[in-house]
Design a protein around this motif. Structure first.
Motif, PDB file in Angstrom:
ATOM      1  N   LEU A   1     -82.748  88.962   8.452  1.00 34.48           N
ATOM      2  CA  LEU A   1     -82.341  89.055   7.053  1.00 34.48           C
ATOM      3  C   LEU A   1     -83.554  89.119   6.134  1.00 34.48           C
ATOM      4  O   LEU A   1     -83.589  89.925   5.187  1.00 34.48           O
ATOM      5  N   GLU A   2     -84.553  88.278   6.398  1.00 33.27           N
ATOM      6  CA  GLU A   2     -85.752  88.282   5.557  1.00 33.27           C
ATOM      7  C   GLU A   2     -86.453  89.633   5.604  1.00 33.27           C
ATOM      8  O   GLU A   2     -86.822  90.206   4.569  1.00 33.27           O
ATOM      9  N   TRP A   3     -86.655  90.148   6.817  1.00 30.91           N
ATOM     10  CA  TRP A   3     -87.316  91.440   6.950  1.00 30.91           C
ATOM     11  C   TRP A   3     -86.438  92.559   6.398  1.00 30.91           C
ATOM     12  O   TRP A   3     -86.938  93.519   5.809  1.00 30.91           O
ATOM     13  N   GLY A   4     -85.123  92.442   6.575  1.00 28.66           N
ATOM     14  CA  GLY A   4     -84.227  93.450   6.016  1.00 28.66           C
ATOM     15  C   GLY A   4     -84.331  93.544   4.501  1.00 28.66           C
ATOM     16  O   GLY A   4     -84.313  94.641   3.930  1.00 28.66           O
ATOM     17  N   ARG A   5     -84.449  92.394   3.841  1.00 23.14           N
ATOM     18  CA  ARG A   5     -84.612  92.400   2.376  1.00 23.14           C
ATOM     19  C   ARG A   5     -85.920  93.083   1.983  1.00 23.14           C
ATOM     20  O   ARG A   5     -85.979  93.824   0.993  1.00 23.14           O
ATOM     21  N   ALA A   6     -86.955  92.860   2.776  1.00 19.97           N
ATOM     22  CA  ALA A   6     -88.247  93.491   2.477  1.00 19.97           C
ATOM     23  C   ALA A   6     -88.225  94.996   2.751  1.00 19.97           C
ATOM     24  O   ALA A   6     -88.871  95.781   2.038  1.00 19.97           O
TER      25      ALA A   6
ATOM     26  N   GLY B   1     -94.387  92.312  15.416  1.00 20.54           N
ATOM     27  CA  GLY B   1     -95.400  91.716  16.270  1.00 20.54           C
ATOM     28  C   GLY B   1     -96.510  91.027  15.512  1.00 20.54           C
ATOM     29  O   GLY B   1     -97.358  90.373  16.107  1.00 20.54           O
ATOM     30  N   VAL B   2     -96.525  91.204  14.193  1.00 15.26           N
ATOM     31  CA  VAL B   2     -97.500  90.533  13.329  1.00 15.26           C
ATOM     32  C   VAL B   2     -96.743  89.979  12.134  1.00 15.26           C
ATOM     33  O   VAL B   2     -95.515  90.155  12.003  1.00 15.26           O
ATOM     34  N   ALA B   3     -97.431  89.324  11.236  1.00 14.47           N
ATOM     35  CA  ALA B   3     -96.792  88.741  10.060  1.00 14.47           C
ATOM     36  C   ALA B   3     -96.160  89.820   9.184  1.00 14.47           C
ATOM     37  O   ALA B   3     -96.602  90.983   9.179  1.00 14.47           O
ATOM     38  N   LEU B   4     -95.131  89.447   8.453  1.00 12.15           N
ATOM     39  CA  LEU B   4     -94.407  90.394   7.607  1.00 12.15           C
ATOM     40  C   LEU B   4     -95.351  91.125   6.662  1.00 12.15           C
ATOM     41  O   LEU B   4     -95.271  92.362   6.531  1.00 12.15           O
ATOM     42  N   ALA B   5     -96.240  90.427   5.991  1.00 18.40           N
ATOM     43  CA  ALA B   5     -97.139  91.079   5.041  1.00 18.40           C
ATOM     44  C   ALA B   5     -98.011  92.123   5.728  1.00 18.40           C
ATOM     45  O   ALA B   5     -98.259  93.208   5.179  1.00 18.40           O
TER      46      ALA B   5
ATOM     47  N   LEU C   1     -75.734  90.563   9.790  1.00 14.54           N
ATOM     48  CA  LEU C   1     -76.780  91.393   9.199  1.00 14.54           C
ATOM     49  C   LEU C   1     -76.186  92.607   8.488  1.00 14.54           C
ATOM     50  O   LEU C   1     -76.638  92.993   7.398  1.00 14.54           O
ATOM     51  N   ALA C   2     -75.170  93.225   9.104  1.00 12.73           N
ATOM     52  CA  ALA C   2     -74.574  94.431   8.527  1.00 12.73           C
ATOM     53  C   ALA C   2     -73.913  94.169   7.178  1.00 12.73           C
ATOM     54  O   ALA C   2     -73.738  95.099   6.389  1.00 12.73           O
ATOM     55  N   THR C   3     -73.543  92.924   6.901  1.00 16.07           N
ATOM     56  CA  THR C   3     -72.980  92.611   5.584  1.00 16.07           C
ATOM     57  C   THR C   3     -74.062  92.509   4.514  1.00 16.07           C
ATOM     58  O   THR C   3     -73.743  92.554   3.314  1.00 16.07           O
ATOM     59  N   GLN C   4     -75.328  92.374   4.928  1.00 11.11           N
ATOM     60  CA  GLN C   4     -76.416  92.166   3.975  1.00 11.11           C
ATOM     61  C   GLN C   4     -77.392  93.337   3.897  1.00 11.11           C
ATOM     62  O   GLN C   4     -78.048  93.525   2.873  1.00 11.11           O
ATOM     63  N   TYR C   5     -77.500  94.094   4.984  1.00  8.34           N
ATOM     64  CA  TYR C   5     -78.449  95.208   5.012  1.00  8.34           C
ATOM     65  C   TYR C   5     -77.670  96.509   4.868  1.00  8.34           C
ATOM     66  O   TYR C   5     -76.898  96.900   5.755  1.00  8.34           O
ATOM     67  N   ASP C   6     -77.864  97.203   3.762  1.00 11.21           N
ATOM     68  CA  ASP C   6     -77.101  98.418   3.489  1.00 11.21           C
ATOM     69  C   ASP C   6     -77.625  99.637   4.229  1.00 11.21           C
ATOM     70  O   ASP C   6     -76.911 100.631   4.380  1.00 11.21           O
ATOM     71  N   GLY C   7     -78.877  99.582   4.648  1.00 12.21           N
ATOM     72  CA  GLY C   7     -79.441 100.714   5.352  1.00 12.21           C
ATOM     73  C   GLY C   7     -78.898 100.842   6.760  1.00 12.21           C
ATOM     74  O   GLY C   7     -78.021 100.090   7.198  1.00 12.21           O
ATOM     75  N   VAL C   8     -79.422 101.823   7.487  1.00 10.90           N
ATOM     76  CA  VAL C   8     -78.956 102.134   8.833  1.00 10.90           C
ATOM     77  C   VAL C   8     -79.514 101.131   9.833  1.00 10.90           C
ATOM     78  O   VAL C   8     -80.718 100.859   9.851  1.00 10.90           O
ATOM     79  N   ILE C   9     -78.630 100.578  10.665  1.00 12.24           N
ATOM     80  CA  ILE C   9     -79.025  99.744  11.795  1.00 12.24           C
ATOM     81  C   ILE C   9     -78.872 100.577  13.064  1.00 12.24           C
ATOM     82  O   ILE C   9     -77.850 101.242  13.260  1.00 12.24           O
ATOM     83  N   ALA C  10     -79.886 100.537  13.923  1.00 14.43           N
ATOM     84  CA  ALA C  10     -79.831 101.244  15.207  1.00 14.43           C
ATOM     85  C   ALA C  10     -79.993 100.221  16.324  1.00 14.43           C
ATOM     86  O   ALA C  10     -80.849  99.345  16.259  1.00 14.43           O
TER      87      ALA C  10
END
Length: 387
Positions: free
Chosen positions: A222-227, A185-189, A251-260
């Protein structure tokens, strides 16, 4: 056992909180009572139901289609061989003359009535719903407690990082070990600063989940997933539109963590499309289908059967909604746990008043039905339907 009356009201769930997609200032919920002629301990058996937060009250659909179909059905056609209400037969009566597909808001209306029917059935059998489900569908085996996490961390005007961490500290003080907060809801940083503040409080990434509420497109996810990756979070929830299965697979090919995800899928067929085409991984990802929003427990049982056929364990299911109905299901069918809203969406969020959270788990009371009568603020709303 006959249905003699069905009543509904619209109740507010008003709050100034917001997630990345919607605010809740105009949110409402339907509350229903299914009144029967069955008498237990000198009183007629009455089942109650309501819809989870995030979807609005269904007064029109309930009054125009689904309540009349139950009331006009042959009473014998709604009963099992013991003469008690059969939720599957009631579900079939409600869905008569409904075309397949296009599930939309009707899944919410049916889910409200389905909840009330299961509550009435369990009360007629003088058993908690979780015990009834374990005996019918799980070989008599139930969990002794359910893992729960505290969902919060919403945005609202003027809320700063200090207030966010104070909120999360309250959840820990209530006995929760895992918490969830809103992002996107706000900027990534700015959100990374919020996340790091909560991580400093809870101590490790595994104790914090984040929820986007479907706001991102694939590049943003993808950008937020990398962060987010280096934090090792409990999960990354609803990063994408819930019906964009191809984007989830990417996304699942790039983000190794858990997706819910899954709280905004409202049928077995939608759930099946997600596990067929969404690229989710049965060894780690979490499915959040909410029975109160997705045609009720009758449909949820079909969804669990489908998931097992596709190699998914019920332990990967952690229902959305933070309500007692899903909590009974999680315990009786040995799911992975249940969401909890300890301080938002009153009076519908949260569990029975005398069921504290201890080390992140909740033990079920031995009360007939779902146990709404043991949650005083919710019972104050429901009992108005009996006047």
């Amino acid at each position: 056992m006959r249905i003699v009356a069905i009543r509904d009201i619209v109740a507010p769930i008003r709050s100034q909180i917001a997630n990345a997609y919607i605010d809740f200032s105009q949110m409402t919920a339907s509350v229903v009572a299914v009144i029967t002629d069955r008498v237990v301990d000198g009183r007629p058996v009455v089942g109650f139901g309501f819809n989870s937060n995030g979807r609005y009250a269904q007064h029109g659909l309930l009054g125009e289609r689904f309540m009349p179909r139950l009331q006009l059905a042959d009473p014998e056609a709604l009963l099992d061989d013991r003469g008690l209400l059969d939720p599957a037969r009631c579900w079939a009566a409600m869905m008569k003359n409904e075309k397949p597909g296009g599930h939309g808001e009707r899944s919410v209306a049916v889910g409200v009535l389905d909840m009330a029917i299961w509550d009435a059935l369990a009360k007629a059998e003088r058993r908690p719903l979780w015990r009834l489900l374990a005996d019918r569908y799980n070989g008599g085996v139930a969990d002794d407690a359910a893992w729960v996490y505290a969902a919060g961390g919403y945005y609202y005007p003027g809320k700063d990082v200090e207030q966010l961490t104070a909120e999360m500290r309250r959840y820990l003080d209530l006995g929760y070990r895992h918490v969830k907060m809103k992002i996107g809801g706000v900027a990534l940083a700015d959100d990374l600063r919020r996340i790091e503040a909560v991580l400093a409080l809870v101590g490790e990434g595994e104790r914090l989940a984040v929820d986007v509420n479907g706001r991102f497109d694939l590049p943003a996810a993808l950008e937020w997933g990398r962060a987010l990756g280096p934090y090792g979070l409990k999960w990354y929830e609803e990063p994408l539109d819930p019906l964009d299965y191809l984007a989830h697979a990417a996304l699942a090919t790039q983000y190794d963590g858990v997706i819910a995800t899954g709280e905004n899928l409202f049928s077995m067929q939608d759930a099946r499309n997600l596990v067929r085409h969404g690229g989710l991984r049965p060894d780690r990802d979490v499915l959040q289908f909410d029975p109160a929003l997705s045609y009720g427990l009758v449909e949820y049982l079909r969804t669990l059967d489908m998931l097992k056929a596709h190699g998914w364990s019920p332990r990967r299911c952690v229902p959305h909604g933070g309500h007692q109905f899903a909590l009974n299901i999680a315990v009786g069918l040995q799911l992975g746990g249940n969401e909890s809203y300890p301080q938002v969406f009153a009076p519908f969020g949260g569990f029975a008043d005398d069921c504290p959270v201890v080390d992140g788990r909740v033990r079920m009371p031995d009360l007939p039905g779902i146990g709404f009568e043991a949650k005083n603020d919710l019972w104050a709303v429901m009992k108005t339907l009996l006047d």
